[in-house]
Scaffold this active site. Structure first.
Site, PDB file in Angstrom:
ATOM      1  N   GLU A 114       0.797  -1.229   0.000  1.00  0.00           N
ATOM      2  CA  GLU A 114       0.000   0.000   0.000  1.00  0.00           C
ATOM      3  C   GLU A 114       0.831   1.280   0.000  1.00  0.00           C
ATOM      4  O   GLU A 114       0.449   2.265  -0.624  1.00  0.00           O
ATOM      5  CB  GLU A 114      -0.933   0.006   1.225  1.00  0.00           C
ATOM      6  CG  GLU A 114      -2.053  -1.014   1.153  1.00  0.00           C
ATOM      7  CD  GLU A 114      -3.058  -0.703   0.059  1.00  0.00           C
ATOM      8  OE1 GLU A 114      -3.429   0.471  -0.107  1.00  0.00           O
ATOM      9  OE2 GLU A 114      -3.458  -1.635  -0.650  1.00  0.00           O
ATOM     10  N   SER A 125     -51.665 -29.906  -0.683  1.00  0.00           N
ATOM     11  CA  SER A 125     -52.460 -30.772   0.196  1.00  0.00           C
ATOM     12  C   SER A 125     -52.172 -30.566   1.677  1.00  0.00           C
ATOM     13  O   SER A 125     -52.891 -31.105   2.520  1.00  0.00           O
ATOM     14  CB  SER A 125     -52.211 -32.236  -0.167  1.00  0.00           C
ATOM     15  OG  SER A 125     -52.681 -32.498  -1.472  1.00  0.00           O
TER      16      SER A 125
END
Length: 660
Positions: free
Chosen positions: A118, A387
């Site tokens: 970085e 059902s």
């Protein structure tokens, strides 16, 4: 024509002319002097403006952030909610943040990994790095795209502090000024510490400690060189490189970080060998994605308390009815079933509910993965139960004076162009109600519903806890009205409890961390919604469904159980809802976009999953008889099925594949 006309002599001399007003050397010097003074004044003005801007901005930040070191402590959530399971164990903490870790307690290789990838010149620049910026410009120009950033760690921290994240010139200038101010106010190690404890690592986590716990299940203080390289690699693009979603790419990025560390001289080539990354072991993907198995249940519990939580101050403790161990295991079983058996059958989603007979929800699974989708299919999805709705028809018949041994004719029936058929396409003639329900005979059930009354059957369902809108035509008998899994499971609880209404709940009590009670569930008085003998008759018939009917695969050893399968038209939804004298549970399987599965019925995946979860749930419980299942006599009502009675005007009646 020009302003000045050259003379003839000048024209003969080649057109050379002398200025009509020659500038003398003293005059030229005066002009240059004035220009220099003007440029100097302009530069002084600009420089003064910059200095004034810096002083003003520095003064502003000094008043807003008088102590930059206070940034070490991340802003505390205004409300931390701790959700407890029924046994008092912690299910989850919402709003809690991982603790700040001092930079001198972090591994050296973690710091070096971050600097290598970085900001390698971190200790040599003063917040803004012209060399690094120039290098990035050249690299991006040569590549024809953005391949390298020029921001320093201090600038990234400044960006993190500034709330407004708009990409504007003014915001970029503010970021640069804040970076300079931070470098003046605090030391380099302090900047590193604040940055590492605030930066976003993806998967919803901020700070190196939270990220380490999420991805490796350990403190950042214990990270190995390979783990540190992978973690540092996430900073550029947390979502893209996240091991929660792409562990292969995360490893490749970690290898790149390791190479940068070797290049910077932080580690030797031997220390930076490829095996360092290969040896990295990630946490289980569910943990990395924030999917621990309890999220659906916790969300449902907190959804019950918006008014209480909105006015609360300080830390809150929510005591629930959830069985943490069973909840996690059930979530895992749902996921495993869908990934193995469900995949070839094109079954993409499932939901599951288990509750005690007082209504306390022990398990609530709203889908295959909370990390993939937070939509809770157990509480919010309304689907056709098929059902599984039939018990309300048969209960209405029991309340009309029939018994499980009463006959009903299973034969072709047509009304307004609609002819319900049985699953196997055949008809059985005269059968008992017990057999008709156990075998899920459609024609017999529709005939029965039209005899006892569609409106009465709908009222029965509402009385037991169905709150969704119900159709007023004959298709109601076959479950064409959409309901939620939670309400359907709760309605079945009335049979298991011997006739008492079972209202689902998740929250027992809410209190502050200091012990002040904000809410306590008041036990509702027993409300009998089904007469004892009728509940017993339903238990008789629904037990038969597990003994010789469509729910045979759901039977569990030792414990008498009841249940009913349900399959919607074209195999779009498959259900099983069942119960014992201890617990009632329901399972739904289907797809979010409602496309058909490959012949998945309620008696297959749902019944099997219900059985496996119930086996675990009943560990250590003594078998108990179902209410009202002792032998009892009663008159057999004859002649059912010949005359049709309607108390509601049927609407459009769908055809299609008959289901069970």
């Amino acid at each position: 024509m020009g302003l000045f006309k050259p003379s003839q002599a000048a024209a003969r001399a080649g057109g050379r002319t002398t200025p009509p007003y020659p500038v003398s050397p003293p005059r030229r010097r005066r002009l240059l002097s004035r220009l220099a003074r003007f440029v100097g004044a302009a530069l002084a003005f600009v420089l003064g403006g910059v200095v004034l801007l810096l002083l003003t901005t520095f003064s502003y930040y000094s008043s807003v952030i008088p102590d930059p070191l206070a940034l070490r402590q991340k802003e505390k959530a205004p409300l931390t909610v701790t959700v407890l399971a029924r046994d008092g164990s912690v299910l989850v903490e919402r709003g809690a943040a991982a603790p700040n870790v001092p930079v001198d307690l972090l591994p050296r290789h973690l710091i070096e990994a971050v600097l290598a990838i970085e900001d390698r010149r971190f200790y040599s620049h003063w917040g803004v790095d012209p060399v690094g910026l120039a290098r990035a410009v050249v690299a991006n120009y040569q590549a024809g795209r953005v391949v390298q950033g020029g921001s320093t760690l201090t600038q990234q921290l400044a960006k993190n502090i500034i709330v407004n994240s708009e990409r504007t010139l003014s915001r970029k200038i503010e970021e640069l000024v804040l970076a300079l101010w931070l470098e003046l106010k605090i030391s380099k190690p302090d900047i590193l510490e604040i940055y590492l404890n605030r930066v976003y690592f993806g998967a919803g986590v901020y700070g190196v400690e939270a990220a380490s716990r999420r991805f490796f299940e350990k403190s950042a203080r214990e990270l190995t060189l390979g783990e540190a390289a992978v973690l540092a690699g996430l900073l550029k693009a947390p979502s893209r490189y996240s091991p929660a979603w792409n562990p292969t790419l995360a490893r490749e990025r970690g290898q790149m970080v390791l190479a940068k560390m070797v290049e910077a001289g932080f580690v030797t080539p031997e220390q930076g060998r490829a095996s360092v990354i290969e040896e990295v072991k990630f946490a289980e993907w569910q943990i990395m994605r924030g999917d621990t198995g309890v999220e659906y249940a916790v969300d449902a519990a907190l959804d019950e308390l918006p008014a209480i939580l909105a006015g609360a101050e300080g830390d809150i403790v929510v005591e629930t009815s959830i069985d943490g161990r069973l909840q996690r295991r059930a979530q895992q079983m749902v996921r495993e079933m869908l990934e193995t058996e469900g995949r070839p059958l094109d079954a993409g989603q499932a939901a599951l509910v288990v509750m005690r007979l007082d209504g306390g929800v022990a398990v609530l699974v709203g889908g295959r993965s909370y990390a993939e989708s937070q939509f809770n299919r157990a509480t919010r999805a309304r689907r056709q139960p098929g059902s599984a709705f039939k018990p309300f028809i048969y209960l209405t018949a029991m309340e009309s004076g029939l018994t499980p041994d009463s006959p009903v004719r299973d034969a072709p029936i047509t009304y307004k162009g609609w002819s319900p058929r049985n699953f196997d396409g055949r008809f059985s003639g005269p059968v008992t109600l017990r057999e008709a329900l156990a075998r899920s005979l459609n024609a017999a059930t529709v005939r029965l519903a039209m005899s006892v009354g569609i409106i009465r059957a709908a009222d029965t369902a509402r009385r037991l806890g169905i709150g969704s809108e119900l159709r007023k035509d004959a298709t109601l008998a076959l479950g064409t009205s959409e309901v939620t899994l939670l309400e359907l499971t709760g309605a079945y609880g009335a049979f298991a409890s011997g006739g008492r209404r079972v209202t689902p709940y998740l929250v027992e009590r809410v209190r502050t961390s200091a012990g002040r009670v904000l809410y306590k569930r008041q036990r509702a008085p027993d409300e009998m919604v089904v007469a004892g003998q009728h509940a017993g008759a339903m238990n008789d018939m629904l037990n038969a469904a597990l003994i010789f009917g469509t729910g045979k695969s759901a039977g569990i050893p030792l414990h008498p159980a009841c249940g009913k399968t349900g399959t919607a038209q074209d195999f779009r939804d498959a259900w099983f809802v069942g119960y014992t004298a201890h617990l009632v549970g329901g399972v739904w399987v289907g797809n979010d976009d409602r496309h058909s599965m490959k012949k998945v019925t309620g008696g297959t995946l749902p019944a099997k999953l219900w059985r496996e979860v119930m086996l675990i749930a009943h560990e250590g419980l003594s078998p108990l008889p179902l209410p009202g299942t002792e032998p009892a006599g009663g008159p057999v009502v004859m002649g059912m099925g010949s005359d049709l009675a309607f108390d509601g005007e049927p609407g459009p009646l769908p055809g299609g594949q008959p289901q069970r």
